[in-house]
Scaffold this motif. Structure first.
Motif, PDB file in Angstrom:
ATOM      1  N   HIS A  15      -3.866 -14.327   2.454  1.00 59.55           N
ATOM      2  CA  HIS A  15      -2.803 -14.753   3.370  1.00 59.55           C
ATOM      3  C   HIS A  15      -3.328 -14.709   4.792  1.00 59.55           C
ATOM      4  N   VAL A  22      -5.051 -11.152   4.993  1.00 57.64           N
ATOM      5  CA  VAL A  22      -4.707 -10.160   3.974  1.00 57.64           C
ATOM      6  C   VAL A  22      -5.127 -10.690   2.605  1.00 57.64           C
ATOM      7  N   ALA A  24      -4.470 -10.784  -0.788  1.00 54.63           N
ATOM      8  CA  ALA A  24      -3.378 -10.304  -1.637  1.00 54.63           C
ATOM      9  C   ALA A  24      -3.793 -10.240  -3.106  1.00 54.63           C
ATOM     10  N   PRO A  43       1.538  -0.761  -7.969  1.00 53.26           N
ATOM     11  CA  PRO A  43       2.320  -0.266  -6.840  1.00 53.26           C
ATOM     12  C   PRO A  43       2.813  -1.399  -5.936  1.00 53.26           C
ATOM     13  N   SER A  44       3.757  -1.078  -5.075  1.00 56.65           N
ATOM     14  CA  SER A  44       4.264  -2.046  -4.103  1.00 56.65           C
ATOM     15  C   SER A  44       3.109  -2.558  -3.245  1.00 56.65           C
ATOM     16  N   GLY A  45       3.064  -3.880  -3.064  1.00 60.11           N
ATOM     17  CA  GLY A  45       2.002  -4.485  -2.252  1.00 60.11           C
ATOM     18  C   GLY A  45       0.721  -4.761  -3.009  1.00 60.11           C
ATOM     19  N   SER A  46       0.717  -4.523  -4.333  1.00 61.13           N
ATOM     20  CA  SER A  46      -0.533  -4.690  -5.093  1.00 61.13           C
ATOM     21  C   SER A  46      -0.802  -6.147  -5.466  1.00 61.13           C
ATOM     22  N   GLY A  47       0.162  -7.043  -5.218  1.00 61.12           N
ATOM     23  CA  GLY A  47      -0.087  -8.467  -5.459  1.00 61.12           C
ATOM     24  C   GLY A  47       0.673  -9.067  -6.629  1.00 61.12           C
ATOM     25  N   LYS A  48       1.661  -8.346  -7.157  1.00 59.90           N
ATOM     26  CA  LYS A  48       2.388  -8.824  -8.340  1.00 59.90           C
ATOM     27  C   LYS A  48       3.133 -10.136  -8.072  1.00 59.90           C
ATOM     28  N   SER A  49       3.896 -10.177  -6.981  1.00 58.17           N
ATOM     29  CA  SER A  49       4.657 -11.399  -6.681  1.00 58.17           C
ATOM     30  C   SER A  49       3.713 -12.543  -6.301  1.00 58.17           C
ATOM     31  N   THR A  50       2.641 -12.213  -5.602  1.00 61.33           N
ATOM     32  CA  THR A  50       1.634 -13.226  -5.271  1.00 61.33           C
ATOM     33  C   THR A  50       1.093 -13.853  -6.550  1.00 61.33           C
ATOM     34  N   GLU A 171      10.663  -8.822 -11.576  1.00 62.07           N
ATOM     35  CA  GLU A 171      11.623  -7.721 -11.641  1.00 62.07           C
ATOM     36  C   GLU A 171      13.047  -8.218 -11.936  1.00 62.07           C
ATOM     37  N   ARG A 242       7.069   3.891  -6.745  1.00 62.40           N
ATOM     38  CA  ARG A 242       7.907   3.815  -5.548  1.00 62.40           C
ATOM     39  C   ARG A 242       9.352   4.157  -5.863  1.00 62.40           C
TER      40      ARG A 242
HETATM   41  N1  LIG Z   1       3.305 -14.630   3.145  1.00 62.63           N
HETATM   42  C1  LIG Z   1       2.524 -13.572   3.359  1.00 62.63           C
HETATM   43  N2  LIG Z   1       1.805 -13.451   4.497  1.00 62.63           N
HETATM   44  C2  LIG Z   1       1.010 -12.394   4.714  1.00 62.63           C
HETATM   45  N3  LIG Z   1       0.826 -11.397   3.833  1.00 62.63           N
HETATM   46  C3  LIG Z   1       1.504 -11.454   2.676  1.00 62.63           C
HETATM   47  C4  LIG Z   1       2.390 -12.547   2.360  1.00 62.63           C
HETATM   48  N4  LIG Z   1       2.917 -12.340   1.124  1.00 62.63           N
HETATM   49  C5  LIG Z   1       2.390 -11.182   0.694  1.00 62.63           C
HETATM   50  N5  LIG Z   1       1.540 -10.648   1.595  1.00 62.63           N
HETATM   51  C6  LIG Z   1       0.756  -9.403   1.452  1.00 62.63           C
HETATM   52  O1  LIG Z   1       0.034  -9.510   0.233  1.00 62.63           O
HETATM   53  C7  LIG Z   1       0.026  -8.262  -0.450  1.00 62.63           C
HETATM   54  C8  LIG Z   1       0.637  -8.428  -1.844  1.00 62.63           C
HETATM   55  O2  LIG Z   1       2.037  -8.708  -1.698  1.00 62.63           O
HETATM   56  P1  LIG Z   1       2.994  -8.940  -2.959  1.00 62.63           P
HETATM   57  O3  LIG Z   1       4.298  -9.381  -2.436  1.00 62.63           O
HETATM   58  O4  LIG Z   1       2.311  -9.837  -3.912  1.00 62.63           O
HETATM   59  O5  LIG Z   1       3.075  -7.472  -3.566  1.00 62.63           O
HETATM   60  P2  LIG Z   1       3.998  -6.913  -4.772  1.00 62.63           P
HETATM   61  O6  LIG Z   1       3.071  -6.223  -5.721  1.00 62.63           O
HETATM   62  O7  LIG Z   1       4.859  -7.992  -5.300  1.00 62.63           O
HETATM   63  O8  LIG Z   1       4.882  -5.806  -4.034  1.00 62.63           O
HETATM   64  P3  LIG Z   1       6.406  -5.310  -4.370  1.00 62.63           P
HETATM   65  O9  LIG Z   1       6.284  -4.398  -5.576  1.00 62.63           O
HETATM   66  O10 LIG Z   1       6.786  -4.542  -3.160  1.00 62.63           O
HETATM   67  O11 LIG Z   1       7.255  -6.506  -4.627  1.00 62.63           O
HETATM   68  C9  LIG Z   1       0.752  -7.273   0.441  1.00 62.63           C
HETATM   69  O12 LIG Z   1      -0.219  -6.617   1.223  1.00 62.63           O
HETATM   70  C10 LIG Z   1       1.620  -8.158   1.301  1.00 62.63           C
HETATM   71  O13 LIG Z   1       1.872  -7.554   2.528  1.00 62.63           O
END
Ligand SMILES: Nc1ncnc2c1ncn2[C@@H]1O[C@H](COP(=O)(O)OP(=O)(O)OP(=O)(O)O)[C@@H](O)[C@H]1O
Ligand SMILES: [Mg+2]
Length: 242
Positions: A15, A22, A24, A43-50, A171, A242
């Motif tokens: 990103h 970042v 991701a 964990p939160s921020g590990s990239g699951k939604s990405t 989720e 979390r």
């Molecule tokens: N649009 C974006 N721009 C910049 N950084 C981003 C963007 N989307 C996600 N990130 C970063 O990419 C990383 C992965 O984010 P992601 O949303 O995939 O995590 P996650 O595992 O789904 O977290 P959660 O459990 O909190 O939903 C994080 O460091 C987040 O801050």
């Protein structure tokens, strides 16, 4: 084995750029075949939604290959990609994302109508999809006339209508009580047993237990994959939950 519905090959997503970039997701490879349900934990921020957004063609990889139903997402223009998503991919989000002014049947029929189906045919398919979710009696209710679990089942009916074989759920039980959450996952499991490919983001080992495999992410990297979801409990004990 049959061709995968979803293939990620060495996928990276960064990103932004420059000093604020970042990473991701880094070098993730994964395939999901018809009939398989794969859980994604971390964990939160590990990239699951990405990962889920890339898997559904809502986002594009910085490098690597994403193939949905045999089509390489990187080779498609934005219109072709939108069509691929509409035809082949169903999304289920934590907060259902139903349109409040439309009934259950209208919500489910919408993607088919957008795809050019006649209203009557779209409604017939929508009602059938809702019946599969055990909602045959509620097809003409509005979202605010249904419980959270019922609304989430409408979202699953919409995700799977029209023969889409790939369902991505981020989720999907987050807003539901324990019992209703389990109910929704049982329905997802049944759909996968009937040939759908599923990718389920969850932070609860109990929910991952419905999956055939669990993929663990940490800092955008797959740190473990287990064929036995009951191992998830042990692995998670070392994770900051979390
Ligand atoms: N649009 C974006 N721009 C910049 N950084 C981003 C963007 N989307 C996600 N990130 C970063 O990419 C990383 C992965 O984010 P992601 O949303 O995939 O995590 P996650 O595992 O789904 O977290 P959660 O459990 O909190 O939903 C994080 O460091 C987040 O801050
Ligand atoms: Mg997320």
């Amino acid at each position: 084995m049959s061709a995968p519905c979803l293939l990620l090959d060495d996928v990276t997503r960064v990103h932004g750029d420059g000093p604020t970039a970042v990473p991701a997701l880094s070098g993730v490879s994964l395939s999901v075949h018809p009939g398989e349900l794969v859980a994604v934990m971390g964990p939160s921020g590990s990239g699951k939604s990405t990962l889920l957004n890339l898997a559904g063609g809502l986002d594009r990889a910085t490098s690597g290959r994403v193939v949905i139903e045999g089509q390489d997402v990187g080779a498609l223009g934005s219109r072709a990609l939108a069509e691929l998503r509409r035809r082949h991919v169903g999304f289920v989000f934590q907060d259902y994302n139903l349109i409040p002014a439309l009934t259950a049947a209208e919500n489910v029929a919408l993607p088919l109508e957008l795809d050019g189906q006649r209203v009557r045919d779209a409604r017939r398919a929508a009602v059938q999809s809702l019946e599969l979710m055990g909602l045959g009696e509620l097809v003409d209710r509005y979202p605010d006339q249904m419980s959270g679990g019922q609304q989430q089942r409408v979202a699953f009916a919409r995700a799977l209508v029209g023969g889409r074989r790939l369902v991505l759920a981020d989720e999907p039980t987050g807003a539901l009580d324990t019992h209703t959450g389990e109910e929704v996952l049982r329905v997802l499991r049944e759909r996968c047993d009937a040939g759908t490919a599923g990718l389920l983001v969850t932070h609860e080992a109990r929910h991952a237990a419905w999956a055939d495999r669990v993929v663990f992410l940490r800092d955008g990297v797959v740190v473990d994959t287990t064929g036995d979801p009951s191992d998830a409990e042990d692995l998670l004990e070392t994770e900051p939950v979390r």
